[in-house]
Scaffold this motif. Sequence first.
Motif, mmCIF file in Angstrom:
data_model
loop_
_atom_site.group_PDB
_atom_site.id
_atom_site.type_symbol
_atom_site.label_atom_id
_atom_site.label_comp_id
_atom_site.label_asym_id
_atom_site.label_seq_id
_atom_site.Cartn_x
_atom_site.Cartn_y
_atom_site.Cartn_z
ATOM 1 N N PHE A 264 -10.790 56.565 156.576
ATOM 2 C CA PHE A 264 -10.322 57.093 155.303
ATOM 3 C C PHE A 264 -10.981 58.431 155.056
ATOM 4 O O PHE A 264 -12.185 58.555 155.176
ATOM 5 C CB PHE A 264 -10.710 56.188 154.136
ATOM 6 N N GLU A 265 -10.182 59.413 154.721
ATOM 7 C CA GLU A 265 -10.772 60.643 154.203
ATOM 8 C C GLU A 265 -9.756 61.232 153.257
ATOM 9 O O GLU A 265 -8.602 61.436 153.606
ATOM 10 C CB GLU A 265 -11.134 61.631 155.305
ATOM 11 N N GLY A 266 -10.184 61.437 152.055
ATOM 12 C CA GLY A 266 -9.294 61.974 151.040
ATOM 13 C C GLY A 266 -10.090 62.798 150.054
ATOM 14 O O GLY A 266 -11.229 63.163 150.312
ATOM 15 N N LYS A 267 -9.462 63.061 148.920
ATOM 16 C CA LYS A 267 -10.110 63.872 147.896
ATOM 17 C C LYS A 267 -9.932 63.237 146.523
ATOM 18 O O LYS A 267 -8.972 62.514 146.280
ATOM 19 C CB LYS A 267 -9.504 65.275 147.884
ATOM 20 N N VAL A 268 -10.869 63.558 145.646
ATOM 21 C CA VAL A 268 -10.759 63.161 144.247
ATOM 22 C C VAL A 268 -9.683 64.047 143.607
ATOM 23 O O VAL A 268 -9.768 65.270 143.686
ATOM 24 C CB VAL A 268 -12.110 63.346 143.519
ATOM 25 N N MET A 269 -8.661 63.419 143.023
ATOM 26 C CA MET A 269 -7.563 64.163 142.386
ATOM 27 C C MET A 269 -7.793 64.363 140.898
ATOM 28 O O MET A 269 -7.426 65.385 140.347
ATOM 29 C CB MET A 269 -6.239 63.420 142.580
ATOM 30 N N SER A 270 -8.347 63.343 140.234
ATOM 31 C CA SER A 270 -8.628 63.465 138.806
ATOM 32 C C SER A 270 -9.725 62.487 138.422
ATOM 33 O O SER A 270 -9.999 61.527 139.149
ATOM 34 C CB SER A 270 -7.372 63.226 137.961
ATOM 35 N N ILE A 271 -10.336 62.772 137.287
ATOM 36 C CA ILE A 271 -11.470 61.974 136.816
ATOM 37 C C ILE A 271 -11.223 61.597 135.369
ATOM 38 O O ILE A 271 -10.872 62.453 134.562
ATOM 39 C CB ILE A 271 -12.783 62.794 136.914
ATOM 40 N N ASN A 272 -11.384 60.315 135.061
ATOM 41 C CA ASN A 272 -11.289 59.851 133.686
ATOM 42 C C ASN A 272 -12.698 59.445 133.265
ATOM 43 O O ASN A 272 -13.152 58.351 133.580
ATOM 44 C CB ASN A 272 -10.321 58.671 133.585
ATOM 45 N N GLU A 273 -13.404 60.373 132.613
ATOM 46 C CA GLU A 273 -14.806 60.119 132.264
ATOM 47 C C GLU A 273 -14.948 59.047 131.199
ATOM 48 O O GLU A 273 -15.889 58.272 131.229
ATOM 49 C CB GLU A 273 -15.486 61.415 131.816
ATOM 50 N N GLN A 274 -13.986 58.985 130.269
ATOM 51 C CA GLN A 274 -14.047 57.975 129.205
ATOM 52 C C GLN A 274 -14.076 56.570 129.772
ATOM 53 O O GLN A 274 -14.835 55.730 129.323
ATOM 54 C CB GLN A 274 -12.826 58.100 128.293
#
Length: 78
Positions: free
Chosen positions: A8-18
């Motif tokens: 597996f190798e991918g990227k973080v697309m979005s972050i939901n900090e809440q």
Amino acid sequence: MQASKPGFEGKVMSINEQNNFVIVDIGEKRGLRVGDTLGVYRGVDYIARLEVLQVRPDIAAADLKEQSMQVQVGDVVR
């Protein structure tokens, strides 16, 4: 503990900090399953551990379990 899953190798697309989760650009088509653990890296630095919560064909949502630095969009997951 550095957790990674071979292949597996991918990227973080979005972050939901809440809600403390991230969306990554790898999913079922690449063999990712609910409960899998992924490491987040920036360059050579291990910065966080993720646990996969929900998987779709091309993306997955993962819980941020521990992080030594703030995870950012574009960080590598594997």
